[in-house]
Design an enzyme around this catalytic site. Structure first.
Site, PDB file in Angstrom:
ATOM      1  N   GLY A 143       0.820  -1.209   0.000  1.00 27.81           N
ATOM      2  CA  GLY A 143       0.000   0.000   0.000  1.00 27.81           C
ATOM      3  C   GLY A 143       0.852   1.255   0.000  1.00 27.81           C
ATOM      4  O   GLY A 143       0.586   2.217  -0.735  1.00 27.81           O
TER       5      GLY A 143
ATOM      6  N   LYS B 243      -0.415 -19.442  -6.198  1.00 26.30           N
ATOM      7  CA  LYS B 243      -0.039 -18.733  -7.425  1.00 26.30           C
ATOM      8  C   LYS B 243      -0.203 -19.636  -8.648  1.00 26.30           C
ATOM      9  O   LYS B 243      -0.640 -19.178  -9.701  1.00 26.30           O
ATOM     10  CB  LYS B 243       1.393 -18.217  -7.295  1.00 26.30           C
ATOM     11  CG  LYS B 243       1.481 -17.093  -6.247  1.00 26.30           C
ATOM     12  CD  LYS B 243       2.914 -16.840  -5.825  1.00 26.30           C
ATOM     13  CE  LYS B 243       2.998 -15.698  -4.819  1.00 26.30           C
ATOM     14  NZ  LYS B 243       4.338 -15.630  -4.187  1.00 26.30           N
TER      15      LYS B 243
END
Lengths: 428, 428
Positions: B15, B205
């Protein structure tokens, strides 16, 4: 659903691959775009020629305007090559609102900005993934994958022929001429290899990559080019001993808003990911301020790899067609191009000198480097096995090109230096 | 032009990187989308906490609904992690027509198809480039760059922690526990490293990559997972001697319409491009029927690399917004998932056995391989330095997993075999 009709200009190696993929991967393509894609008309040089794929004769034409003016064709795939005549066809097709997919690096490097402007004007797509590094989706990666980043360096092994030659010279200690001959026999090099071995092909690709990566209109004239025809097996051997491989690198750099683009044989440190890209493979190394180091590796040419990129572009055009957004994503350079001066271009250098074998020579030489503020990373002096002079190999720290040129100019006037044998840029 | 307002869920490492790039690369972003991008509201755990970047206090909130329900916010960037609670937020945001960019592999691996379906229903984009291999634009490459090809194999080094550990073990001959400890001290491994070292992170993934590459809904339960906690320095040493490096590979394969997905420590031939991917770097190797071999290399994690991918997705969402085509490019699997049986999964194997050091043992062992039709590429027998038994290393040709399991089961009942020390899949 309505068929999407495609016109093909050219049915050589890549064109044949496009036909094969559009037919052979029919299910995949339909799954992605929701419509059948049909190749409607194909421009060929000789309709009567026998071909490795079955195509109904009424699809073939020897008149380009049969394809360009065909009322049902939405997308034209240009895989015929050539520059001026081809440009005329492409511009005419764009004026009729037809979208273009091209594999033509020469065209895009020379007339890319004119073609993209015309495309924008007519609300058309022009996609050209296959024009650089055949099967590697590097155009997409630069324009979308790294859209948020500030790319500062692009280094590419973007010519398979020269990489094949340099790999063979390195692995087998062979001479340039012998390997070139072999590459020609194997079909990896053209009968006239000039465009490849003199770096022109790589320069065109770097023009395209740097325009995209730096958002400024780089033109072919901005690229400083040196080929591999002067590279000797001895230089490769010296490089290896010091931990380097010689690669023909396209290098595009940006610092603040100043850019430089070049193609040249370069000493690449063996630990750098580009150093182990061998044979006809291509790779593009991209350094972004935020992302850091990345590299994209794959086949640089060949019927099916190149056709993969062409058809991926075709899929993108068809998706845009269905959404009604063609011509809306044409990348437009928004920066003014400012080229670096020689004072601003900096790199390490590898210098091999033949010098008189007597006292004080090394001192004189290092003195010259010092005078022009070029500091040295390593120095190796050894007897020259072939004659009474000595060899000195110097690897510098980062030095400006302007200062290095001064050093080399100075060397030319020095009696103790018999010959400036080699000067290479060093990367990695 | 109208500002594009973004809400951020989470202000941890990624972030913070997103804020840095949106602010620091303001010119690049404006150049590409033609509008300022502004981060309007940020969900944090503690508003009072001191931070490495300056953010005005009124942008921070501890209530997620301040972001999700904010009337001016068009796009929500989710970098808070977590699965169930986060899913609730994302679905609520989609119902309000907000577009989503997420870096959350756990969420996408577990609830990806539900989230994408909800996005489609509401005409919203959900982009998740950063969820796999941080800075490498592999999601784009699979869904667009290779859209025309039929991908048959994806092999990924997609977990930086385990690749760091295996690289150190290989380069320094160190033991697993010691390197893990060091990685924890350096912050490369979590205090509880289970998710990384047991292969769960890589499995998530691979779920995402194989779903995209094979156009079928692969779920986490379909992935067979084995981690690296049992890998010994001796095994790595034996591998190196025979020309292999041990890597934790995610391997997704397709033959006709049958697929298999696994994560396991694998012996990778040193000449294969994946073998030289070292340290915390990630790489994804993709084999397409038409394109052949390609590999994409870059940083797999980190504040700025991951944020690069997040913001590239944000740019794509904003471009779609301006064209009014959000939610139109959601990749929808169009194939029915069919998993390979053990009979259909084939690979080479590396087998290390401790056996009684007496005549005829090797004959008995090779006899078992022959019985199950597993042919052998190489066999090495040597005395065991640590005890009176002998060591036998066998590398097989391609063998079905079912037959190999039969061989191993048979070995367990054989008196001359003291221990089945290691069994590795072999690639390259």
């Amino acid at each position: 659903m309505k068929e999407i009709k495609v016109g093909l200009l050219g049915l050589g190696t890549v064109g044949t691959g496009v036909v094969r993929i559009v037919e052979g991967h029919h299910e995949e393509l339909y799954g992605q775009v929701g419509s059948p894609i049909v190749i409607e008309k194909i421009l060929v040089q000789d309709r009567a020629k026998s071909r490795s794929i079955a195509i109904s004769a009424d699809k073939l034409t020897e008149d380009p305007w049969d394809v360009i003016n065909h009322p049902d064709i939405d997308v034209i795939v240009e895989v015929m090559g050539g520059v001026e005549q081809t440009k005329t066809y492409i511009l005419a097709a764009l004026e009729q609102g037809k979208h273009i997919v091209t594999a033509n690096k020469d065209l895009m490097a020379v007339h890319g900005s004119e073609i993209l402007a015309k495309a924008k004007e007519n609300g058309c797509d022009v996609l050209y993934e296959a024009s650089v590094a055949g099967g590697i989706p590097i155009i997409r990666t630069l324009s979308e994958g790294f859209s948020s980043d500030r790319i500062t360096k692009i280094m590419g092994i973007v010519n398979g022929t020269t990489n094949y030659i340099l790999t063979k010279m390195s692995q087998e200690g062979a001479a340039y001429e012998d390997v070139l001959k072999e590459a020609q026999d194997l079909g990896y090099a053209e009968a006239d290899p000039t465009s490849d071995v003199e770096g022109l092909d790589a320069a065109r690709k770097m023009t395209i990559l740097s325009t995209l990566g730096f958002h400024a209109n780089v033109s072919l004239e901005d690229v400083e080019v040196k080929g591999i025809s002067q590279v000797t097996k001895e230089e490769i051997l010296y490089g290896k001993r010091l931990g380097y491989e010689v690669k023909l690198l396209g290098i595009a750099e940006r610092q603040d808003d100043f850019i430089s683009v070049s193609v040249q044989p370069t000493m690449v440190k063996q630990s750098h990911p580009l150093a182990s890209v061998n044979g006809v493979f291509n790779a593009v190394y991209v350094y972004g301020e935020a992302v850091g180091e990345t590299m994209f590796y794959g086949p640089g040419a060949g019927e099916l790899p190149t056709a993969t990129s062409v058809v991926a572009d075709l899929v993108a055009v068809v998706k845009n067609l269905k959404l009604g957004v063609n011509g809306q994503r044409v990348p437009a350079p928004y920066k003014v191009k400012k080229l670096k001066t020689d004072e601003q271009i900096a790199s390490k250098y590898f210098v091999l000198l033949h010098v008189a074998d007597k006292a004080g020579v090394l001192a004189q030489i290092t003195q010259v480097f010092a005078q022009f503020e070029v500091s040295l990373e390593s120095v190796l002096q050894q007897p020259n096995p072939n004659n009474p002079s000595a060899e000195i190999i110097i690897i510098t720290h980062d030095a400006s090109k302007a200062y290095m040129n001064q050093v080399l100019k100075h060397f030319q006037g020095m009696e103790v230096i018999d010959e400036i044998k080699s000067v290479y840029r060093v990367e990695g």
